[in-house]
Design a protein around this motif. Structure first.
Motif, PDB file in Angstrom:
ATOM      1  N   THR A   1       0.823  -1.209   0.000  1.00 53.23           N
ATOM      2  CA  THR A   1       0.000   0.000   0.000  1.00 53.23           C
ATOM      3  C   THR A   1       0.855   1.257   0.000  1.00 53.23           C
ATOM      4  O   THR A   1       0.491   2.266  -0.606  1.00 53.23           O
ATOM      5  N   LEU A   2       2.018   1.201   0.668  1.00 54.83           N
ATOM      6  CA  LEU A   2       2.849   2.389   0.823  1.00 54.83           C
ATOM      7  C   LEU A   2       3.692   2.694  -0.406  1.00 54.83           C
ATOM      8  O   LEU A   2       3.886   3.857  -0.767  1.00 54.83           O
ATOM      9  N   VAL A   3       4.153   1.652  -1.092  1.00 59.24           N
ATOM     10  CA  VAL A   3       5.178   1.838  -2.104  1.00 59.24           C
ATOM     11  C   VAL A   3       4.685   2.625  -3.319  1.00 59.24           C
ATOM     12  O   VAL A   3       5.482   3.246  -4.028  1.00 59.24           O
ATOM     13  N   LYS A   4       3.378   2.643  -3.563  1.00 56.72           N
ATOM     14  CA  LYS A   4       2.880   3.291  -4.784  1.00 56.72           C
ATOM     15  C   LYS A   4       2.378   4.713  -4.568  1.00 56.72           C
ATOM     16  O   LYS A   4       2.037   5.397  -5.535  1.00 56.72           O
TER      17      LYS A   4
ATOM     18  N   ILE B   1      -2.346  -8.125 -14.554  1.00 51.83           N
ATOM     19  CA  ILE B   1      -2.190  -7.163 -15.645  1.00 51.83           C
ATOM     20  C   ILE B   1      -2.024  -5.752 -15.092  1.00 51.83           C
ATOM     21  O   ILE B   1      -1.292  -4.935 -15.649  1.00 51.83           O
ATOM     22  N   GLY B   2      -2.688  -5.465 -13.964  1.00 51.36           N
ATOM     23  CA  GLY B   2      -2.530  -4.149 -13.343  1.00 51.36           C
ATOM     24  C   GLY B   2      -1.127  -3.924 -12.831  1.00 51.36           C
ATOM     25  O   GLY B   2      -0.591  -2.814 -12.909  1.00 51.36           O
ATOM     26  N   GLY B   3      -0.508  -4.982 -12.295  1.00 53.09           N
ATOM     27  CA  GLY B   3       0.867  -4.877 -11.823  1.00 53.09           C
ATOM     28  C   GLY B   3       1.835  -4.574 -12.943  1.00 53.09           C
ATOM     29  O   GLY B   3       2.766  -3.779 -12.784  1.00 53.09           O
ATOM     30  N   VAL B   4       1.615  -5.179 -14.101  1.00 52.81           N
ATOM     31  CA  VAL B   4       2.467  -4.906 -15.255  1.00 52.81           C
ATOM     32  C   VAL B   4       2.257  -3.476 -15.749  1.00 52.81           C
ATOM     33  O   VAL B   4       3.215  -2.762 -16.079  1.00 52.81           O
ATOM     34  N   PHE B   5       1.005  -3.015 -15.784  1.00 53.69           N
ATOM     35  CA  PHE B   5       0.709  -1.677 -16.287  1.00 53.69           C
ATOM     36  C   PHE B   5       1.272  -0.589 -15.374  1.00 53.69           C
ATOM     37  O   PHE B   5       1.491   0.544 -15.807  1.00 53.69           O
TER      38      PHE B   5
ATOM     39  N   SER C   1       9.446   4.101  -7.554  1.00 57.26           N
ATOM     40  CA  SER C   1       9.454   3.763  -8.976  1.00 57.26           C
ATOM     41  C   SER C   1      10.293   2.525  -9.250  1.00 57.26           C
ATOM     42  O   SER C   1       9.903   1.641 -10.031  1.00 57.26           O
ATOM     43  N   LEU C   2      11.464   2.450  -8.622  1.00 57.73           N
ATOM     44  CA  LEU C   2      12.333   1.296  -8.834  1.00 57.73           C
ATOM     45  C   LEU C   2      11.671   0.007  -8.348  1.00 57.73           C
ATOM     46  O   LEU C   2      11.754  -1.039  -9.016  1.00 57.73           O
ATOM     47  N   LEU C   3      11.017   0.086  -7.195  1.00 59.13           N
ATOM     48  CA  LEU C   3      10.344  -1.103  -6.672  1.00 59.13           C
ATOM     49  C   LEU C   3       9.185  -1.514  -7.569  1.00 59.13           C
ATOM     50  O   LEU C   3       8.981  -2.705  -7.830  1.00 59.13           O
ATOM     51  N   ILE C   4       8.412  -0.543  -8.040  1.00 62.62           N
ATOM     52  CA  ILE C   4       7.287  -0.849  -8.921  1.00 62.62           C
ATOM     53  C   ILE C   4       7.773  -1.501 -10.208  1.00 62.62           C
ATOM     54  O   ILE C   4       7.236  -2.512 -10.660  1.00 62.62           O
ATOM     55  N   VAL C   5       8.819  -0.928 -10.809  1.00 63.63           N
ATOM     56  CA  VAL C   5       9.346  -1.484 -12.058  1.00 63.63           C
ATOM     57  C   VAL C   5       9.908  -2.886 -11.822  1.00 63.63           C
ATOM     58  O   VAL C   5       9.639  -3.823 -12.592  1.00 63.63           O
ATOM     59  N   GLY C   6      10.680  -3.047 -10.737  1.00 67.42           N
ATOM     60  CA  GLY C   6      11.255  -4.356 -10.460  1.00 67.42           C
ATOM     61  C   GLY C   6      10.216  -5.426 -10.235  1.00 67.42           C
ATOM     62  O   GLY C   6      10.283  -6.519 -10.822  1.00 67.42           O
TER      63      GLY C   6
END
Length: 466
Positions: free
Chosen positions: A72-75, A409-413, A447-452
């Motif tokens: 919840t926090l990372v985004k 699919i949401g995680g990829v987007f 951003s780095l965590l989301i992309v990874g």
């Protein structure tokens, strides 16, 4: 009609110098200007929490409690940054996505990816409709049994019609008030059940909580953990929606068009601070709600070896509560499920109608700032989406599968959303409005965590990794 009322009735997507308003100072002054984040909370604490998070708690026990707070926090930093851009430009997320190169025949690659995601997301919201119909079927059974197909079909039709009728007007004030009311109801009910479990025979203790806050992922739970990361907190959907709600609340209109003046810059900073408070309040609400559902699965279902699947998801949970805590807990859970899924549908439908209508506009269908045409398209989607979601549920009849598919699919987007956020930040937000050094660090880490994790999701799902 007062000047403020008259201004509120105007088009929030058209910025004019005569509608600027000085921002409030502090939390007390900001309270009546909060709202976009609470609509997001109503949307967030729904399918991901009730279905995916509860299922993950049932599968992994308390071991992944830390992932609830993390996911919840990372985004949030990405959500806030895209909201900042929207406030200072008065533009929507899809308009921003379409600017990111490369472009193909007038459409950006992120816009094309969003269209693909939207098709798959029919499954996820269909799962919300199905879960709501299932909960209502148990509370008020129709036919020979609480989960007979006829009962589910009838309740699905009722949910679809109710959504269309109640939200056809698409008025922001109606959506905000309904979201706030439903959010208060489900937070109270779910927290009473989840955090009251230690006082029952199904109780859990500090040791389970301590174990759950250690950074480990049990074997076999990787897939469910990835789905939860894509579904909980602000997903790519909600980050996109947030720009529309910030604009319709009035933040961009009150800042006014950018005339390059110091006064404009100070107004922008002030309303961005209000948006920060709005985002923080919503984070607290949906994080507590998410933890409550995870704890329910970990404390009640995991010890019994039950992992809810298909239409049995709601049934398994309600029966387990009846057997362990009594009929009152089962009824309370079902009422909470109705409030949670109802609030998700309440917030998701007008959100999707705005984004879908905006997609038609981006593709050249009409001018987005033509109020009459925009309203027509939004109302058309208000009718079309619930029917499509209901039909998808009746065809697949598996809320857990449908919601988790949307989560993948949401995680990829999320990767595409992050790329767009950085592009717009660099090219269209004045350096003095980008936030301080600590926010820049938080945005970079986020951003780095989301992309990874997004890349890992793609490899796991499409590459067949375990």
């Amino acid at each position: 009609m007062t000047t403020e009322t008259s201004a509120a009735a105007r088009d929030p997507y058209v910025l004019t110098a005569d509608e600027v308003k000085e921002p409030p100072a502090g939390w007390r002054g900001s309270l009546r200007f909060l709202g976009p984040g609470l609509i997001l909370s109503a949307s967030i604490v729904g399918s991901g929490e009730l279905i995916a998070t509860t299922a993950l708690g049932a599968e992994a026990g308390f071991a992944l409690l830390w992932l609830v707070v993390f996911s919840t926090l990372v985004k949030v930093a990405v959500q806030v940054e895209l909201g900042r851009w929207s406030i200072v430009t008065g533009q929507t997320a899809l308009e921003g996505y379409n600017k990111v190169p490369p472009r193909f025949r007038g459409l950006g690659w992120i816009s094309l990816l969003w269209i693909l995601m939207a098709v798959v997301k029919v499954l996820q919201v269909g799962g919300v409709v199905g879960g709501l119909a299932a909960a209502l079927s148990i509370l008020v059974p129709i036919g020979s049994g609480p989960l007979e197909f006829t009962s589910l079909a009838i309740w699905t039709a009722v949910v679809v019609v109710a959504a269309i009728v109640s939200l056809y007007s698409n008025k922001y004030t109606l959506i905000e008030r309904g979201a706030v009311g439903l959010t208060v109801i489900f937070v109270l009910i779910t927290c009473v059940i989840a955090f009251g479990l230690p006082f029952t025979e199904v109780g859990y203790g500090l040791e389970e909580v301590r174990t759950g806050l250690s950074f480990t992922i049990p074997g076999g739970a990787v897939g469910a953990a990835i789905a939860m990361f894509g579904l909980t907190g602000v997903t790519s959907d909600e980050i996109t929606y947030y720009t529309y709600w910030c604009i319709e609340k009035g933040y961009a209109r009150w800042v006014g068009p950018n005339d390059g003046s110091p006064e404009w810059r100070e107004r922008a900073k002030g309303w961005i601070r209000v948006m920060y408070r709005d985002a923080l309040l919503s984070w607290l609400v949906y994080t507590v709600g998410t933890m409550a559902f995870f704890i329910m699965g970990a404390a009640v279902l995991h010890p019994a070896g039950l992992v809810p699947e298909g239409n049995d998801m709601i049934t398994t949970l309600s029966r387990t509560y009846t057997e362990t805590l009594g009929e009152w807990a089962s009824t309370a859970y079902l009422l909470g499920a109705v409030a949670v899924l109802g609030s998700t549908l309440w917030a998701a439908l007008p959100s999707w109608t705005r984004v879908a209508a905006n997609a038609v506009s981006v593709c050249g269908g009409f001018d987005w700032r033509d109020t009459a045409r925009r309203t027509w398209w939004m109302r058309a989607f208000t009718v079309a989406f619930p029917i499509t979601w209901g039909a998808a549920y009746l065809y697949f009849s598996s809320p857990v599968f449908m919601v988790q598919t949307g989560g993948f699919i949401g995680g990829v987007f999320l990767i595409a959303v992050t790329v767009a956020t950085w592009y717009l930040r660099r090219n269209e937000v004045d350096e003095g409005l980008r936030g301080g050094r600590w926010f820049s660090v938080a945005l970079t880490v986020s951003s780095l965590l989301i992309v990874g994790l997004g890349v890992y999701t793609a490899i796991s799902v499409f590459g067949g990794a375990n």
